[in-house]
Design a protein around this motif. Structure first.
Motif, PDB file in Angstrom:
ATOM      1  N   GLN A  60     -22.097  21.270 -26.619  1.00  0.00           N
ATOM      2  CA  GLN A  60     -22.923  19.343 -26.763  1.00  0.00           C
ATOM      3  C   GLN A  60     -21.600  18.900 -27.085  1.00  0.00           C
ATOM      4  OE1 GLN A  60     -26.057  17.929 -26.373  1.00  0.00           O
ATOM      5  NE2 GLN A  60     -26.857  20.635 -25.999  1.00  0.00           N
ATOM      6  N   GLY A  61     -21.553  17.697 -26.218  1.00  0.00           N
ATOM      7  CA  GLY A  61     -20.466  16.577 -26.663  1.00  0.00           C
ATOM      8  C   GLY A  61     -18.992  16.483 -26.274  1.00  0.00           C
ATOM      9  N   HIS A  62     -18.250  15.950 -25.876  1.00  0.00           N
ATOM     10  CA  HIS A  62     -17.105  15.712 -25.117  1.00  0.00           C
ATOM     11  C   HIS A  62     -16.442  16.389 -26.406  1.00  0.00           C
ATOM     12  CE1 HIS A  62     -14.217  14.569 -23.238  1.00  0.00           C
ATOM     13  NE2 HIS A  62     -13.100  14.189 -23.963  1.00  0.00           N
ATOM     14  N   LYS A  63     -15.316  17.903 -25.039  1.00  0.00           N
ATOM     15  CA  LYS A  63     -14.100  18.239 -25.742  1.00  0.00           C
ATOM     16  C   LYS A  63     -13.620  18.375 -27.259  1.00  0.00           C
ATOM     17  CE  LYS A  63     -11.515  22.853 -25.523  1.00  0.00           C
ATOM     18  NZ  LYS A  63     -12.293  23.136 -26.225  1.00  0.00           N
ATOM     19  N   GLU A  64     -13.277  18.453 -28.273  1.00  0.00           N
ATOM     20  CA  GLU A  64     -11.918  17.210 -28.551  1.00  0.00           C
ATOM     21  C   GLU A  64     -11.173  18.773 -29.609  1.00  0.00           C
ATOM     22  OE1 GLU A  64     -14.781  17.003 -32.445  1.00  0.00           O
ATOM     23  OE2 GLU A  64     -15.744  14.632 -31.786  1.00  0.00           O
ATOM     24  N   ASP A  68     -13.097  24.681 -29.809  1.00  0.00           N
ATOM     25  CA  ASP A  68     -14.238  23.728 -30.620  1.00  0.00           C
ATOM     26  C   ASP A  68     -15.367  24.491 -29.506  1.00  0.00           C
ATOM     27  OD1 ASP A  68     -14.059  22.691 -28.259  1.00  0.00           O
ATOM     28  OD2 ASP A  68     -13.664  20.492 -29.299  1.00  0.00           O
ATOM     29  N   ARG A  70     -16.606  23.958 -26.292  1.00  0.00           N
ATOM     30  CA  ARG A  70     -17.490  22.872 -25.912  1.00  0.00           C
ATOM     31  C   ARG A  70     -15.961  22.456 -24.156  1.00  0.00           C
ATOM     32  NH1 ARG A  70     -17.261  18.055 -30.236  1.00  0.00           N
ATOM     33  NH2 ARG A  70     -18.766  19.093 -31.786  1.00  0.00           N
ATOM     34  N   GLU A  73     -16.353  16.087 -21.134  1.00  0.00           N
ATOM     35  CA  GLU A  73     -17.230  14.734 -20.090  1.00  0.00           C
ATOM     36  C   GLU A  73     -15.676  14.627 -19.902  1.00  0.00           C
ATOM     37  OE1 GLU A  73     -19.873  13.774 -22.577  1.00  0.00           O
ATOM     38  OE2 GLU A  73     -20.598  16.195 -23.011  1.00  0.00           O
ATOM     39  N   PRO A 165     -22.693  14.872 -19.320  1.00  0.00           N
ATOM     40  CA  PRO A 165     -23.254  15.430 -20.909  1.00  0.00           C
ATOM     41  C   PRO A 165     -24.145  15.700 -20.062  1.00  0.00           C
ATOM     42  CG  PRO A 165     -23.005  12.948 -21.648  1.00  0.00           C
ATOM     43  CD  PRO A 165     -22.304  12.573 -19.709  1.00  0.00           C
TER      44      PRO A 165
END
Length: 165
Positions: A60-64, A68, A70, A73, A165
């Protein structure tokens, strides 16, 4: 199971990359829909192939930041090919871009790198991966070995990749 059978299931020779498809058959866009767990190959706006995918373990969500779990996006490119990958074959996505690096810097973190579209893991790890029933990568997009062979031949280096997403 006999030892010989176990070894045959888990050990494989390094992958031999398939030849590229004729230019007129190659995709010009790789589109990944994280919510639907789908990867589409498009040519001239038309979907030519679709695949079920597994994503990062926390998609869920953009890789930060690195670690993490992810999958990023945004819009990227296929910028490298790895026929000696730990995951059969792999195509590298050009993450992180300038915006990704700036976002991570604001968080005081590394953005991570090495985001790929790849097959199943080589070696013993392939026995515990239940692809695509579960998201299991560290941020990559995973398909089966047969599918990555097809994707490898249809997606040229430089092709655009859009991850939704």
């Amino acid at each position: 199971m006999r030892w010989r059978d176990f070894v045959a299931l888990t050990w494989r020779r390094p992958a031999v990359a398939p030849a590229m498809a004729a230019a007129g058959l190659q995709a010009d866009l790789v589109e990944i829909f994280k919510g639907a767990r789908r990867l589409d190959l498009r040519r001239g706006g038309t979907v030519v192939r679709s695949y079920r995918v597994a994503l990062g373990f926390s998609p869920q969500g953009h890789k930060e930041r690195e670690g993490d779990g992810r999958t990023p996006e945004g819009t990227y490119r296929i910028d490298a090919r790895n026929p000696q990958s730990s995951f059969h074959l792999s195509l590298r996505i050009s993450y992180p871009d300038t915006d990704d690096k700036a976002r991570a810097a604001r968080l005081g973190a590394s953005p991570g790198s090495d985001i790929y579209i790849h097959g199943l893991p080589n070696g013993l790890r392939r026995l515990i991966v239940r692809h695509p029933a579960k998201d299991w990568t560290t941020g990559c997009v995973a398909v089966t070995d047969g599918e990555i062979r097809e994707i490898w031949s249809l997606v040229p280096t430089g092709a655009r990749v859009v991850i939704h997403p």
